[in-house]
Design an enzyme around this catalytic site. Structure first.
Site, mmCIF file in Angstrom:
data_model
loop_
_atom_site.group_PDB
_atom_site.id
_atom_site.type_symbol
_atom_site.label_atom_id
_atom_site.label_comp_id
_atom_site.label_asym_id
_atom_site.label_seq_id
_atom_site.Cartn_x
_atom_site.Cartn_y
_atom_site.Cartn_z
ATOM 1 N N ARG A 247 56.420 30.471 22.884
ATOM 2 C CA ARG A 247 55.633 31.180 21.891
ATOM 3 C C ARG A 247 54.841 32.255 22.621
ATOM 4 O O ARG A 247 54.326 32.025 23.723
ATOM 5 C CB ARG A 247 54.655 30.233 21.176
ATOM 6 C CG ARG A 247 55.316 29.099 20.454
ATOM 7 C CD ARG A 247 56.182 29.555 19.311
ATOM 8 N NE ARG A 247 55.400 29.962 18.137
ATOM 9 C CZ ARG A 247 55.950 30.541 17.075
ATOM 10 N NH1 ARG A 247 57.258 30.833 17.048
ATOM 11 N NH2 ARG A 247 55.195 30.847 16.033
ATOM 12 N N ARG A 277 43.681 31.956 14.619
ATOM 13 C CA ARG A 277 42.241 31.875 14.899
ATOM 14 C C ARG A 277 41.684 33.250 15.187
ATOM 15 O O ARG A 277 42.432 34.194 15.461
ATOM 16 C CB ARG A 277 41.962 30.924 16.067
ATOM 17 C CG ARG A 277 42.680 31.257 17.357
ATOM 18 C CD ARG A 277 42.463 30.150 18.400
ATOM 19 N NE ARG A 277 43.241 30.403 19.608
ATOM 20 C CZ ARG A 277 43.340 29.565 20.636
ATOM 21 N NH1 ARG A 277 42.710 28.407 20.620
ATOM 22 N NH2 ARG A 277 44.069 29.877 21.691
ATOM 23 N N TYR A 346 53.058 22.714 29.259
ATOM 24 C CA TYR A 346 51.794 23.135 28.632
ATOM 25 C C TYR A 346 50.677 22.632 29.541
ATOM 26 O O TYR A 346 50.212 21.509 29.397
ATOM 27 C CB TYR A 346 51.735 22.466 27.261
ATOM 28 C CG TYR A 346 50.671 22.948 26.279
ATOM 29 C CD1 TYR A 346 49.592 23.729 26.646
ATOM 30 C CD2 TYR A 346 50.789 22.590 24.949
ATOM 31 C CE1 TYR A 346 48.656 24.127 25.709
ATOM 32 C CE2 TYR A 346 49.864 22.985 23.996
ATOM 33 C CZ TYR A 346 48.793 23.751 24.391
ATOM 34 O OH TYR A 346 47.860 24.133 23.456
HETATM 35 N N1 UDP Z 1 45.804 22.318 16.254
HETATM 36 C C1 UDP Z 1 45.760 22.334 14.872
HETATM 37 N N2 UDP Z 1 44.654 22.811 14.248
HETATM 38 C C2 UDP Z 1 43.597 23.294 14.933
HETATM 39 C C3 UDP Z 1 43.630 23.291 16.344
HETATM 40 C C4 UDP Z 1 44.752 22.808 16.975
HETATM 41 O O1 UDP Z 1 46.714 21.936 14.226
HETATM 42 O O2 UDP Z 1 42.627 23.738 14.290
HETATM 43 C C5 UDP Z 1 47.022 21.808 16.910
HETATM 44 C C6 UDP Z 1 48.007 22.944 17.180
HETATM 45 O O3 UDP Z 1 49.326 22.445 17.012
HETATM 46 C C7 UDP Z 1 47.726 23.271 18.633
HETATM 47 C C8 UDP Z 1 47.409 21.901 19.207
HETATM 48 O O4 UDP Z 1 46.704 21.226 18.159
HETATM 49 O O5 UDP Z 1 48.837 23.860 19.249
HETATM 50 C C9 UDP Z 1 46.589 21.923 20.478
HETATM 51 O O6 UDP Z 1 45.393 22.602 20.228
HETATM 52 P P1 UDP Z 1 44.543 23.296 21.399
HETATM 53 O O7 UDP Z 1 43.238 23.690 20.831
HETATM 54 O O8 UDP Z 1 44.565 22.417 22.588
HETATM 55 O O9 UDP Z 1 45.422 24.617 21.658
HETATM 56 P P2 UDP Z 1 45.217 25.868 22.660
HETATM 57 O O10 UDP Z 1 43.760 26.253 22.664
HETATM 58 O O11 UDP Z 1 45.758 25.414 24.004
HETATM 59 O O12 UDP Z 1 46.062 26.922 22.013
#
Ligand code: UDP
Length: 381
Positions: A247, A277, A346
């Site tokens: 991704r 986000r 990851y």
């Molecule tokens: N996730 C979600 N909702 C949120 C935040 C995270 O569904 O509000 C899921 C999503 O699949 C994400 C995973 O949890 O890829 C891991 O989240 P993390 O915050 O660790 O992601 P990063 O900051 O590494 O992108």
């Protein structure tokens, strides 16, 4: 030993430093014009805000060794990640905690009551969750899953959570108290002058040379005793078996006078909102004061050739292809594959540092014993 390190991110920098301190000569190249890989930070010219150019990076760990290591090279200031989520027309704290539960369900439950309440919503027919969706339905129940995880995850990963491994959701805690710290690690902080300054300091050693804007070509391996590869694993082999899925992220930058959203990270759970986000970068350096503000709307999509790879996808088809690349790598002499891209995992920054310290030790020991260092510390397949 003369070592060529391809990639000036955390892995390459830490391994280079350790080998240099052990007396080896290291040349570090990177195709990009800066060090620090995807944790690169730079001040925004317009506002002076320290930008996490490739998205937010927060250092958090329980690993005393990794924490001490990064603190040798930069002053870390306290930073606690407190994420908010907008879902179904309201704002909630993340990770899911007692305030999220009580606000979402309109309840005033205490911890034990909330635990029983959520347990009653959990799908107990799922005994051994394998997928993201099963993990969510088993531990948070359908309503919270749909509000906070399903839509976000579809946007982030471009597939159904029923196709993703449970391990991705296991990154996030579920709390039955009012602790809204996103991480549960003992150490958490942000380098005062950003990650690029940290990595520059790590690379600042008499036996390390750094060449930026320099692509790797096979000829470069000729004059050296060993290559440490932190680029994409499939890229080393010219993608000859096909491409591993990643991704990538697109950031839509916008500025604001004042405080745009009141926090560093606001997640958007609804499918109808196309981004995952919004990050407001001045809040990642809460000890600084800036009038202007810079934000990123973050969109995830499948990486095409030429895009910056961020998250390894690791679905079933990638796993099969990964195994074939791992087999190729294990037949290759003189190269050690490291880091997020080199091992297609990851990885958080603290694990990257830990593994880099271990890799440097293994490479140095093998060299001292007159043996070829291994292709991987552990097989990533
Ligand atoms: N996730 C979600 N909702 C949120 C935040 C995270 O569904 O509000 C899921 C999503 O699949 C994400 C995973 O949890 O890829 C891991 O989240 P993390 O915050 O660790 O992601 P990063 O900051 O590494 O992108």
């Amino acid at each position: 030993m003369r070592v060529l390190l391809v990639g000036a991110g955390l892995s390459g920098a830490v391994i280079g430093r350790q080998l240099a301190e052990a007396g080896h000569h290291c040349h570090v190249i990177d195709a990009r014009p800066h060090v620090a890989g995807n944790c690169h930070t730079a001040r925004d010219a317009e506002t002076g805000v320290m930008m996490h150019v490739y998205g937010p990076h927060i250092f958090h760990t329980d690993d005393q060794g990794a924490w001490d290591y990064v603190n040798r090279f930069a002053r870390f200031l306290p930073y606690q990640n407190r994420v908010k989520a907008t879902a179904q027309g309201r704002v909630y704290p993340l990770p899911v905690n007692l305030l999220t539960i009580n606000q979402f369900f309109g309840t005033t439950l205490r911890p034990d009551e909330a635990r029983a309440f959520i347990e009653a919503k959990a799908d107990r027919s799922i005994t051994d969750p394998q997928t993201f969706e099963q993990q969510a339905l088993r531990f948070v129940g359908r309503e919270l899953y749909e509000a906070f995880f399903q839509g976000y995850t579809e946007k982030q990963w471009g597939c159904s959570p029923s196709q993703l491994p449970a391990s991705i959701l296991k990154r996030l805690p579920l709390r039955f108290n009012y602790d809204d710290n996103y991480f549960f690690h003992r150490f958490q902080g942000m380098p005062e002058e950003g990650y690029t300054a940290l990595v520059e300091r790590i690379l600042d050693h008499a036996r390390i040379t750094v060449e930026l804007g320099q692509e790797y070509d096979d000829g470069m391996a000729q004059g050296v005793d060993h290559v440490v590869w932190s680029g994409p694993l499939d890229g080393y082999f010219g993608y000859r078996l096909g491409r591993l899925g990643y991704r990538t992220l697109d950031f839509e930058r916008f500025t604001y006078q004042g405080d745009y959203q009141g926090c560093a990270v606001m997640n958007y759970g609804d499918r109808a909102v196309p981004f995952t986000r919004i990050t407001e970068h001045k809040h990642f350096s809460p000890w600084e004061a800036h009038e202007g503000s810079v934000c990123y709307r973050e969109y995830a999509r499948a990486a095409e050739p030429g895009d910056t790879p961020y998250y390894p996808v690791r679905l079933v088809q990638e796993k099969a292809l990964l195994e074939r690349y791992v087999a190729l790598a294990q037949e290759t002499r003189g190269v050690t594959f490291v880091g997020r891209l080199g091992t297609y995992r990851y990885l958080d920054m603290d694990v990257t540092v830990r593994e880099a310290l271990d890799a440097a030790r293994v490479i140095a020991q093998a060299a001292a014993a007159g043996e070829a260092p291994p292709a991987f510390l552990d097989s990533p397949a």
